[in-house]
Enzyme design. Sequence first.
Site, PDB file in Angstrom:
ATOM      1  N   SER A  14      26.658  31.887  45.505  1.00  0.00           N
ATOM      2  CA  SER A  14      27.173  30.906  44.552  1.00  0.00           C
ATOM      3  C   SER A  14      28.215  30.059  45.273  1.00  0.00           C
ATOM      4  CB  SER A  14      27.748  31.614  43.321  1.00  0.00           C
ATOM      5  OG  SER A  14      28.182  30.681  42.349  1.00  0.00           O
ATOM      6  N   HIS A  41      23.611  29.055  43.338  1.00  0.00           N
ATOM      7  CA  HIS A  41      24.160  28.420  42.138  1.00  0.00           C
ATOM      8  C   HIS A  41      25.025  27.231  42.549  1.00  0.00           C
ATOM      9  CE1 HIS A  41      24.072  32.610  40.024  1.00  0.00           C
ATOM     10  NE2 HIS A  41      22.896  32.030  40.032  1.00  0.00           N
ATOM     11  N   ASP A 134      26.765  37.610  38.777  1.00  0.00           N
ATOM     12  CA  ASP A 134      25.308  37.533  38.847  1.00  0.00           C
ATOM     13  C   ASP A 134      24.858  38.149  40.166  1.00  0.00           C
ATOM     14  OD1 ASP A 134      22.703  36.933  38.171  1.00  0.00           O
ATOM     15  OD2 ASP A 134      22.776  34.902  38.977  1.00  0.00           O
TER      16      ASP A 134
END
Length: 333
Positions: A14, A41, A134
Amino acid sequence: MDDQPQYVIVVGASAGGLKALQELVVQIQEGTEAAIFVVLHLSKRGIGELLTYRLQQHTQLPCQVAADGMPIRKGHVYVAPPDHHLIVKQGIIRIVNGAAENRWRPSIDVMFRSAAVAYGERAIGIILTGMLDDGTAGMLAISRCGGTCIVQDPNEAEYPDMPLSVVTNMEVDYCVPLTQIGFVLYNVMKTKEIKGIPIPPDLRKEAEIAEKVVTKIEDTTQLGTQSTYVCPDCGGVLSELKDDGFSRYRCHTGHVFTEGDLLTLKTEEIESTLWVALRIMEEKRNLLAKLAEEEIRKGLNIIAIEHRRRADELGVHISKIKEVIFRSATDDE
């Protein structure tokens, strides 16, 4: 020549992930027996092509945005497209527009779980720098299926939340600096002993739900126990799922949240509700004050006093709501 991979490497990152991914692909040699899949992400638009271009500048391995039905070939790097889940099947890629997990689509957990179910002990998960959590549930799925779990050392990660969440909630096989991950991958694929560990039925069911997109309430109640919470996205009842003590919440339409994500969303929901209440109360106070002024001009002083009193009471409540909102914002910083 057989171009089917012996292993699949799934990578999640991310914040700070673009640089980390570039450093990682440099370490993967040509002729590798693995196919590599990436979820990063950043943005819902455009990141797939940009990431593919940036990665291709650092490796001789072919890099491409994954497409539905695309065959999986060893020595290729596949990037999840914007706003879609990348699902790894045996020999083929599925791209679906299912519900977000942990507020993300593509979701690292969805990709990791699908790879664990499809390739079992030959799935290798890597979590790099990133915020929130996540990837933790997906890494647990890889571990339960006998795969290999590798985490970038949180002490050197630009954003340590994601790798730290993994090592806090489970035992990983390797927690190493980014520069050592390539050596670890080479060693795992060269020496790993395949034991024939069966795929847990609940993971098969979750992978099936993600791929088919539409599911039934009975499917989620079979996976966990009904909670007292409702889905922040669709209002459906959430079922609580436990992965070795790591709790997640899933609704029957497919939305999935970790406890941290659910807490964040509930906090945002409270704040949004308070702002709406604040607007309505200020409108009512202004209307009462306007009525009072008009009544004074008409000589209706008794009625005007009552309306002014009610406007002043609302002013007190408005001040308290503002105090709650601003205190909440300060606590979250």
